[in-house]
Design an enzyme around this catalytic site. Structure first.
Site, PDB file in Angstrom:
ATOM      1  N   PHE A 306      14.280 -11.081  37.813  1.00 59.17           N
ATOM      2  CA  PHE A 306      13.390 -10.112  37.003  1.00 59.17           C
ATOM      3  C   PHE A 306      13.878 -10.388  35.406  1.00 59.17           C
ATOM      4  O   PHE A 306      15.210 -10.352  35.031  1.00 59.17           O
ATOM      5  CB  PHE A 306      13.816  -8.754  37.186  1.00 59.17           C
ATOM      6  CG  PHE A 306      13.597  -8.081  38.519  1.00 59.17           C
ATOM      7  CD1 PHE A 306      12.337  -7.445  38.856  1.00 59.17           C
ATOM      8  CD2 PHE A 306      14.352  -8.123  39.338  1.00 59.17           C
ATOM      9  CE1 PHE A 306      11.956  -6.996  40.120  1.00 59.17           C
ATOM     10  CE2 PHE A 306      14.292  -7.329  40.875  1.00 59.17           C
ATOM     11  CZ  PHE A 306      12.841  -6.974  40.998  1.00 59.17           C
ATOM     12  N   ASP A 307      12.780 -10.789  34.760  1.00 53.46           N
ATOM     13  CA  ASP A 307      12.910 -11.023  33.371  1.00 53.46           C
ATOM     14  C   ASP A 307      13.131  -9.267  32.776  1.00 53.46           C
ATOM     15  O   ASP A 307      12.414  -8.662  33.230  1.00 53.46           O
ATOM     16  CB  ASP A 307      11.726 -11.506  32.768  1.00 53.46           C
ATOM     17  CG  ASP A 307      11.794 -11.267  31.268  1.00 53.46           C
ATOM     18  OD1 ASP A 307      12.759 -11.821  30.525  1.00 53.46           O
ATOM     19  OD2 ASP A 307      10.742 -10.839  30.572  1.00 53.46           O
TER      20      ASP A 307
END
Length: 796
Positions: A306-307
């Protein structure tokens, strides 16, 4: 930091900019300020679809068909090959969208100083050494060094840093950053592919996920071809021993039949339909699929990266908390802060405070603004002279230490409390601003009212989605360009874990050690775009199937490299073009839907593969044994063509079959699939031999009618076989899909009538057709019990 004079000397330019002849010379030397793309010939790309292991096998079958004089069958094979080539070509043409959008991103206008005069030029014509001017709302056209002025820039799409960055003289600003406040004159340092932005584009072009689906299917074809080759070798050896040279044509025909049966001719069409149905299901839930094969790959994803900014968080600066000091309430602090803010200036901090005040229902209508001084990087604060009733006071907000130093009327105890609070906020990665107001008639007699902490808050659905991902056997890993403190705080809030490390900490390790550390970490802080790409590659090298979510330009290479790249709804165009799934609605909970739907697709494709392998085992075994028996082939080329249609194409209805997703990631194991398929396959060979006995001993059929009976049995049991292999448990454990039942029934009725009326094939009596139908149904459905134990033994 290099002084401006030295920078200009290195760039061989001056404060008056470049002359046009010098700029043209540099344009020839450095090229345009754009991203170059190597274009491929579409016709050549299409023709390559006829080159490869699977096309070679079909082309061999086609050639043998023409040699043997079976022109109709040869044409059918060519049509199948061409249909598959067209399908593959159409779906590959969108692969260059990311680079094209990156090029469009650079196609902006810029204010450039040429020949001592300011002119507007296309950004693609800018060269190193050009002097440019940027102001509020501008997109920075190239990497540049600030010569004069100051800027507040938003580069979250580039670096993942959620807070605006204050830049001053001698600072570097990057191409594609957005100016939020201020004006500056800058000297261009890098252009095109040499910019920070351009390097990201190069990574996007480099990134290419491996086609696991293609690997699996090629392995499946290889296993089936091994079976066919072994059978042909046995038949050839038998022919030589028995001196059956006159049957060489029969042996070649048998080779064509084996090739037609072993090569999954309908596979590209089946895959496309199965994946398209899944894509439509996802579209209804708010996810647009841009690369179909990623849907099936998502079933195997066991790591989801996940960014942070814009994915786990909202990429929207917000007030996290307000801390009042002696004599003030929380509402007083917020009121003073909004009186020192101005909505028209579009300052990101001012807008966050105003939004926070609205949520708290803090009303400032009773106050009037006499004057306002916007935030100035030089003094690091904004001020307002405010009128109320007949009096007035000064409201101030800004950098905490700057404002505190101005508060002469604040107790030492409050100052110490403020410093402790600032340290606490800092440990959490929050930015702190102080709020003060004047007391009495002296407007400079400031007193500290309180502190506001600023942060990029979690999306409301982030924590729940991460918990669901873990329940599905997927490990979440957070990636961010923000500081370690911010990363740890967000990871704690989202429930990701506390093993957050810096990419720089593992830079000196060997690749094997890097793979180990990356696989065991919960997240990374202070990383660059190429680090995200590297992390995804390291995870893939360790055998993981990786999903990646993101929203910015800096996420694009990793989004494209991952087996499933997911761009959130507010992502940049570049991120959306690089991703294989684009969310069309706010929130990220739909990612879980993508995983569960992909696992359902996997189950449907697994059914198709098991059915196909079982069929190959059945007809190769039956034709081989019957050749030893009769010295002839009990299935004609036309019969094989009809069987391919009945089995491979009718089972496209599996795309909508009723299936359940598994609680863990699905991994293809072709060896186990083949071994498990041996059990029903060999029993179906026995069924075929019993049908031959029925035709010769009971019905006393002539040779051509016997071939019709064998073909009809193979078609009938292909429909019943699907009903038993679609369930990993017993076939009655779930109801088949409506389309599957309708198509299976239509196939059985259609081929029964075809054989009764002798269309294309020698006719059979109604009694003979009914007898083989009942026998096929009872025998095939009875195979369900040994199938159940075989599937459980090989963990299908």
């Amino acid at each position: 930091m290099m002084p401006i004079e030295e920078s200009l000397a290195v760039l061989e330019t001056s404060e008056n900019g470049l002359a046009e002849p010098a700029a043209e010379e540099r344009l020839r030397l450095f090229g345009y300020n754009e991203i170059l793309e190597k274009r491929k010939n579409p016709l050549f790309e299409f023709l390559l679809r006829y080159w490869g292991p699977m096309p070679w096998l079909l082309e061999l079958a086609m050639g043998l068909s023409f040699i043997l004089g079976h022109y109709l069958e040869g044409i059918i094979i060519f049509v199948l090959l061409t249909v598959n080539a067209v399908i593959g070509h159409v779906h590959s043409r969108g692969s260059q969208k990311a680079v094209e959008l990156l090029k469009k991103k650079l196609a902006v206008k810029a204010k450039v100083l040429r020949n001592g005069t300011w002119v507007m030029k296309e950004a693609r014509g800018i060269v190193p050494g050009d002097i440019i001017a940027v102001g509020i709302g501008d997109i920075v056209p190239a990497d540049a060094i600030i010569m004069s002025g100051g800027l507040s820039i938003d580069q979250s799409a580039l670096t993942g840093e959620s807070l605006p960055l204050e830049t001053h003289v001698s600072d570097i600003i990057y191409s594609s950053a957005v100016v939020r406040r201020g004006e500056a004159r800058c000297a261009v340092v890098n252009t095109g592919a040499g910019t920070y932005f351009g390097k990201t584009a190069e990574l996007v072009k480099t990134a290419k996920p491996q086609s696991h689906q293609g690997e699996v299917m090629l392995t499946m074809v290889r296993y089936m071809m091994y079976l066919g080759i072994v059978a042909l070798i046995l038949i050839l050896a038998y022919g030589l021993i028995m001196r059956l040279e006159e049957h060489i044509v029969a042996v070649l025909t048998l080779a064509v039949i084996f090739l037609m049966g072993a090569v999954p001719v309908a596979l590209p069409a089946v895959l496309t339909i199965v994946q398209s149905v899944g894509a439509m299901e996802l579209a209804k839930k708010g996810a647009l699929v841009t690369r179909l094969d990623s849907i099936e790959d998502a079933a195997s994803i066991d790591v989801l990266c996940f960014d942070k900014t814009g994915t786990i968080t909202q990429n929207k600066l917000s007030v996290a908390d307000s801390i009042p000091f002696t004599g003030y309430t929380k509402e007083d602090v917020v009121l003073t802060a909004i009186l020192a803010s101005q909505e028209e200036g579009m300052d990101i901090i001012d807008l966050a405070i105003i939004d926070y005040a609205k949520n708290l229902r803090v009303d400032s209508k009773a106050y009037r603004r006499i004057s306002h001084t916007p935030f100035n990087p030089a003094i690091k604060r904004s001020e307002g002279i405010i009128g109320v009733n007949t009096g007035q006071f000064k409201a101030v907000k800004g950098a905490a230490q700057v404002v505190i130093s101005m508060c002469r009327g604040t107790d030492r105890e409050d100052i110490e409390k403020a410093n402790r609070t600032i340290e606490e906020f800092s440990r959490k990665g929050y930015r702190t601003i102080a709020v003060a107001r004047s007391e009495g008639e002296d407007l400079d007699n400031l007193r500290l009212a309180g502190l506001l902490s600023l942060a990029d808050p979690l999306r409301p659905d982030s924590k729940g989605m991460i918990e669901q991902a873990e329940k599905l056997g997927i490990k979440p890993i957070m990636l961010t360009g923000d500081s370690m403190a911010i990363a740890k705080e967000i990871a704690l809030q989202a429930g990701i874990g506390n093993n957050i490390i810096r990419m720089a900490d593992i830079g000196g390790l060997s690749e094997a050690d890097q793979m180990k550390v990356v696989g065991e970490s919960d997240g990374f802080a202070e990383i660059f775009p190429e680090d995200k790409y590297t992390i995804v590659k390291l995870l893939q090298s360790r055998g993981h199937m990786v999903g990646m979510t993101g929203d910015g330009v800096n996420d694009a290479p990793a989004l494209k490299q991952a087996e499933m790249g997911i761009a959130v709804s507010n992502a940049t165009d570049v991120a959306k073009a690089s991703a294989s799934v684009v969310l069309t609605e706010p929130g990220i909970s739909v990612i879980i839907n993508a995983v569960t739907i992909s696992r359902q697709i996997y189950q449907r494709m697994l059914t198709w593969v098991i059915n196909k392998v079982t069929k190959v085992i059945e007809f190769v075994g039956l034709l081989t044994v019957s050749f030893f028996w009769f010295h002839n082939i009990v299935l004609s080329l036309l019969g094989m063509s009809l069987l391919v249609f009945a089995n491979d194409f009718v089972t496209m209805s599996l795309a909508t079959d009723n299936v359940k997703h598994t609680p863990n990631p699905n991994m293809w194991n072709v060896k186990n699939i083949t071994l498990a398929s041996l059990v029903p396959g060999m029993l179906l060979v026995l069924e075929g031999l019993l049908v031959i006995v029925m035709g010769t001993q009971y019905f006393h059929l002539e040779w051509e009618k016997l071939r019709t009976l064998v073909m009809l049995n193979l078609i009938f049991n292909s429909q019943f076989r699907v009903l038993i292999v679609r369930e990993r448990r017993h076939f009655w454990s779930s109801m088949p899909g409506r389309e599957l039942l309708i198509l299976s029934a239509a196939t059985i009725i259609g081929f029964a009538l075809l054989c009764v009326y002798g269309i294309f094939v020698p006719s059979l009596t109604q009694y003979q057709v009914a007898a083989v139908l009942i026998f096929s149904a009872v025998f095939t459905l009875g195979i369900d019990f040994p199938k159940f134990y075989a599937f459980r033994r090989f963990h299908l």
